[in-house]
Scaffold this motif. Structure first.
Motif, PDB file in Angstrom:
ATOM      1  N   ASP A  11      44.230  48.645  45.637  1.00  0.00           N
ATOM      2  CA  ASP A  11      45.206  48.409  44.571  1.00  0.00           C
ATOM      3  C   ASP A  11      44.736  47.336  43.594  1.00  0.00           C
ATOM      4  OD1 ASP A  11      47.000  50.322  45.550  1.00  0.00           O
ATOM      5  OD2 ASP A  11      47.885  48.887  46.935  1.00  0.00           O
ATOM      6  N   ASN A  12      44.262  46.227  44.127  1.00  0.00           N
ATOM      7  CA  ASN A  12      43.779  45.153  43.244  1.00  0.00           C
ATOM      8  C   ASN A  12      42.481  45.539  42.554  1.00  0.00           C
ATOM      9  OD1 ASN A  12      45.883  43.304  43.539  1.00  0.00           O
ATOM     10  ND2 ASN A  12      45.060  42.584  45.472  1.00  0.00           N
ATOM     11  N   VAL A  15      43.430  47.484  39.536  1.00  0.00           N
ATOM     12  CA  VAL A  15      43.916  46.586  38.482  1.00  0.00           C
ATOM     13  C   VAL A  15      42.727  45.963  37.744  1.00  0.00           C
ATOM     14  CG1 VAL A  15      45.117  44.396  38.063  1.00  0.00           C
ATOM     15  CG2 VAL A  15      46.138  46.113  39.565  1.00  0.00           C
ATOM     16  N   GLU A  16      41.757  45.495  38.511  1.00  0.00           N
ATOM     17  CA  GLU A  16      40.580  44.862  37.892  1.00  0.00           C
ATOM     18  C   GLU A  16      39.745  45.870  37.109  1.00  0.00           C
ATOM     19  OE1 GLU A  16      39.901  41.601  37.586  1.00  0.00           O
ATOM     20  OE2 GLU A  16      41.857  41.365  38.529  1.00  0.00           O
ATOM     21  N   ASP A  18      40.933  48.528  35.592  1.00  0.00           N
ATOM     22  CA  ASP A  18      41.672  48.777  34.346  1.00  0.00           C
ATOM     23  C   ASP A  18      41.486  47.644  33.346  1.00  0.00           C
ATOM     24  OD1 ASP A  18      42.582  51.210  35.309  1.00  0.00           O
ATOM     25  OD2 ASP A  18      44.525  50.424  35.961  1.00  0.00           O
ATOM     26  N   ARG A  19      41.504  46.419  33.860  1.00  0.00           N
ATOM     27  CA  ARG A  19      41.309  45.258  32.971  1.00  0.00           C
ATOM     28  C   ARG A  19      39.921  45.309  32.329  1.00  0.00           C
ATOM     29  NH1 ARG A  19      41.906  39.241  35.274  1.00  0.00           N
ATOM     30  NH2 ARG A  19      43.860  40.198  35.883  1.00  0.00           N
TER      31      ARG A  19
END
Length: 108
Positions: A11-12, A15-16, A18-19
């Motif tokens: 999950d994290n 997120v990274e 996508d960033r």
């Protein structure tokens, strides 16, 4: 050299990813970073694959948790009935030691 901080959980990591992909989405950012649009497209494709597999994993984990709960409930029901019937059989005057042994009951 400092350690490259990649999140350990999916999950994290998503997120990274996508960033990172968002920050390098413009031609200017790609030029500045030295990462080409082709390389970013490959990373995006692999990110999408991970997201899809992660979603399947979450669905299967939820199904597994539900099945564990159902199994626990079924066990509770069967144990209650089994105890009641064992107690009745164990207390019955007609139970012989042979029948008790075959039924797995304590011998009298």
């Amino acid at each position: 050299m400092a350690r490259d901080p990649i999140p350990a959980d999916d999950d994290n990591l998503l997120v990274e990813l996508d960033r990172f992909l968002g920050a390098l989405s413009t031609p200017e950012a790609q030029t500045a970073s030295g990462v080409s649009a082709v390389e970013l497209a490959k990373l995006k494709q692999q990110r999408d694959t991970l997201a899809s597999k992660n979603a399947v994993k979450r669905e299967q984990e939820a199904a597994w948790r539900a099945s564990v709960q159902q199994s626990k409930e079924a066990r509770t029901d069967v144990v209650a009935l089994f105890r009641k019937q064992r107690r009745a059989a164990s207390n019955a005057l007609g139970m012989t030691n042979d029948l008790r042994a075959r039924a797995g009951l304590p011998l009298s």
